[in-house]
Design a protein around this motif. Structure first.
Motif, PDB file in Angstrom:
ATOM      1  N   CYS A   1      54.147  -0.165  33.614  1.00  0.00           N
ATOM      2  CA  CYS A   1      53.026   0.255  32.781  1.00  0.00           C
ATOM      3  C   CYS A   1      51.844   0.482  33.708  1.00  0.00           C
ATOM      4  CB  CYS A   1      52.710  -0.793  31.726  1.00  0.00           C
ATOM      5  SG  CYS A   1      51.239  -0.423  30.742  1.00  0.00           S
ATOM      6  N   ALA A   2      51.565   1.726  33.978  1.00  0.00           N
ATOM      7  CA  ALA A   2      50.459   2.092  34.855  1.00  0.00           C
ATOM      8  C   ALA A   2      49.218   2.356  34.014  1.00  0.00           C
ATOM      9  CB  ALA A   2      50.814   3.342  35.657  1.00  0.00           C
ATOM     10  N   THR A   3      48.135   1.707  34.369  1.00  0.00           N
ATOM     11  CA  THR A   3      46.905   1.839  33.588  1.00  0.00           C
ATOM     12  C   THR A   3      45.877   2.661  34.341  1.00  0.00           C
ATOM     13  OG1 THR A   3      45.865  -0.160  34.442  1.00  0.00           O
ATOM     14  CG2 THR A   3      47.366  -0.411  32.578  1.00  0.00           C
ATOM     15  N   SER A   4      45.024   3.316  33.592  1.00  0.00           N
ATOM     16  CA  SER A   4      43.938   4.103  34.179  1.00  0.00           C
ATOM     17  C   SER A   4      42.804   4.196  33.182  1.00  0.00           C
ATOM     18  CB  SER A   4      44.433   5.497  34.558  1.00  0.00           C
ATOM     19  OG  SER A   4      44.891   6.196  33.428  1.00  0.00           O
ATOM     20  N   GLY A   5      41.645   4.518  33.662  1.00  0.00           N
ATOM     21  CA  GLY A   5      40.483   4.693  32.793  1.00  0.00           C
ATOM     22  C   GLY A   5      39.593   3.475  32.704  1.00  0.00           C
ATOM     23  N   ARG A   6      40.160   2.314  32.945  1.00  0.00           N
ATOM     24  CA  ARG A   6      39.387   1.078  33.016  1.00  0.00           C
ATOM     25  C   ARG A   6      40.252   0.038  33.704  1.00  0.00           C
ATOM     26  NH1 ARG A   6      39.122  -3.138  28.213  1.00  0.00           N
ATOM     27  NH2 ARG A   6      39.645  -4.428  29.996  1.00  0.00           N
ATOM     28  N   SER A   7      39.632  -0.997  34.171  1.00  0.00           N
ATOM     29  CA  SER A   7      40.368  -2.058  34.838  1.00  0.00           C
ATOM     30  C   SER A   7      40.843  -3.092  33.826  1.00  0.00           C
ATOM     31  CB  SER A   7      39.492  -2.741  35.884  1.00  0.00           C
ATOM     32  OG  SER A   7      40.164  -3.860  36.418  1.00  0.00           O
ATOM     33  N   PHE A   8      42.104  -3.500  33.978  1.00  0.00           N
ATOM     34  CA  PHE A   8      42.648  -4.574  33.164  1.00  0.00           C
ATOM     35  C   PHE A   8      42.892  -5.818  33.997  1.00  0.00           C
ATOM     36  CE2 PHE A   8      43.374  -2.577  29.102  1.00  0.00           C
ATOM     37  CZ  PHE A   8      43.443  -1.228  29.380  1.00  0.00           C
ATOM     38  N   SER A   9      42.312  -5.866  35.186  1.00  0.00           N
ATOM     39  CA  SER A   9      42.609  -6.946  36.111  1.00  0.00           C
ATOM     40  C   SER A   9      42.128  -8.306  35.616  1.00  0.00           C
ATOM     41  CB  SER A   9      42.009  -6.655  37.487  1.00  0.00           C
ATOM     42  OG  SER A   9      40.600  -6.541  37.391  1.00  0.00           O
ATOM     43  N   SER A  10      41.253  -8.332  34.647  1.00  0.00           N
ATOM     44  CA  SER A  10      40.776  -9.600  34.105  1.00  0.00           C
ATOM     45  C   SER A  10      41.319  -9.869  32.704  1.00  0.00           C
ATOM     46  CB  SER A  10      39.248  -9.625  34.077  1.00  0.00           C
ATOM     47  OG  SER A  10      38.745  -8.580  33.256  1.00  0.00           O
ATOM     48  N   ASN A  11      42.302  -9.098  32.299  1.00  0.00           N
ATOM     49  CA  ASN A  11      42.814  -9.187  30.929  1.00  0.00           C
ATOM     50  C   ASN A  11      44.286  -9.581  30.873  1.00  0.00           C
ATOM     51  OD1 ASN A  11      40.927  -6.263  30.520  1.00  0.00           O
ATOM     52  ND2 ASN A  11      40.380  -8.222  29.598  1.00  0.00           N
ATOM     53  N   THR A  12      44.652 -10.235  29.787  1.00  0.00           N
ATOM     54  CA  THR A  12      46.053 -10.491  29.477  1.00  0.00           C
ATOM     55  C   THR A  12      46.736  -9.185  29.082  1.00  0.00           C
ATOM     56  OG1 THR A  12      45.682 -12.760  28.778  1.00  0.00           O
ATOM     57  CG2 THR A  12      47.608 -11.660  27.874  1.00  0.00           C
ATOM     58  N   MET A  13      47.933  -8.997  29.590  1.00  0.00           N
ATOM     59  CA  MET A  13      48.726  -7.815  29.278  1.00  0.00           C
ATOM     60  C   MET A  13      50.046  -8.261  28.643  1.00  0.00           C
ATOM     61  SD  MET A  13      46.850  -5.323  30.543  1.00  0.00           S
ATOM     62  CE  MET A  13      47.948  -3.912  30.737  1.00  0.00           C
ATOM     63  N   GLY A  14      50.666  -7.357  27.913  1.00  0.00           N
ATOM     64  CA  GLY A  14      51.913  -7.735  27.275  1.00  0.00           C
ATOM     65  C   GLY A  14      52.869  -6.575  27.106  1.00  0.00           C
ATOM     66  N   TRP A  15      54.131  -6.928  26.932  1.00  0.00           N
ATOM     67  CA  TRP A  15      55.163  -5.966  26.570  1.00  0.00           C
ATOM     68  C   TRP A  15      55.650  -6.312  25.162  1.00  0.00           C
ATOM     69  CZ3 TRP A  15      56.488  -1.586  28.980  1.00  0.00           C
ATOM     70  CH2 TRP A  15      56.157  -1.427  30.322  1.00  0.00           C
TER      71      TRP A  15
END
Length: 120
Positions: free
Chosen positions: A21-35
């Motif tokens: 899951c490649a993200t762009s447009g904003r940083s998610f480095s400080s956020n929880t991510m999920g599948w």
């Protein structure tokens, strides 16, 4: 903001796939991510979640021990390694970004999904 899921496909039971899951447009480095995943005729369900630094992870009981979630904040990418796949893992897999908690579909951003089909 985009979350681009990839890596799905057709695989035989017992096989492996790695979703990205490649993200762009904003940083998610400080956020929880999920599948999450959604099979035909069923509701979307939680598969795995990871905290902002990877220090905490959570898995649905049905995938625990077979799937591994990880992330590379430098690459703005979250991964889901799926081993020992079963036909019941067949679904569209979605990544969620900026999720409020593990286990629930309470993410602020969603990718478009990637199809995983496991043949018996």
């Amino acid at each position: 903001v985009q979350l681009q899921a990839s890596g799905g496909g057709l695989v035989q039971a017992g096989g492996s796939l790695r979703l990205s899951c490649a993200t762009s447009g904003r940083s998610f480095s400080s956020n929880t991510m999920g599948w999450f995943r959604q099979a035909p005729g069923k509701e979307r369900e939680f598969v795995a979640g990871i905290s902002w630094n990877g220090g905490s992870t959570s898995y649905a009981g049905s995938v625990k021990g077979r799937f591994t979630i990880s992330r590379d904040n430098a690459k703005n990418t979250v991964y889901l390694l799926m081993n020992t796949l079963k036909p019941e893992d067949t679904a569209v897999y979605y990544c969620g970004g900026d999720c409020r908690s593990f286990g629930r579909s309470d993410c602020a951003y969603w990718g478009q999904g990637t199809q995983v089909t496991v043949s018996s």
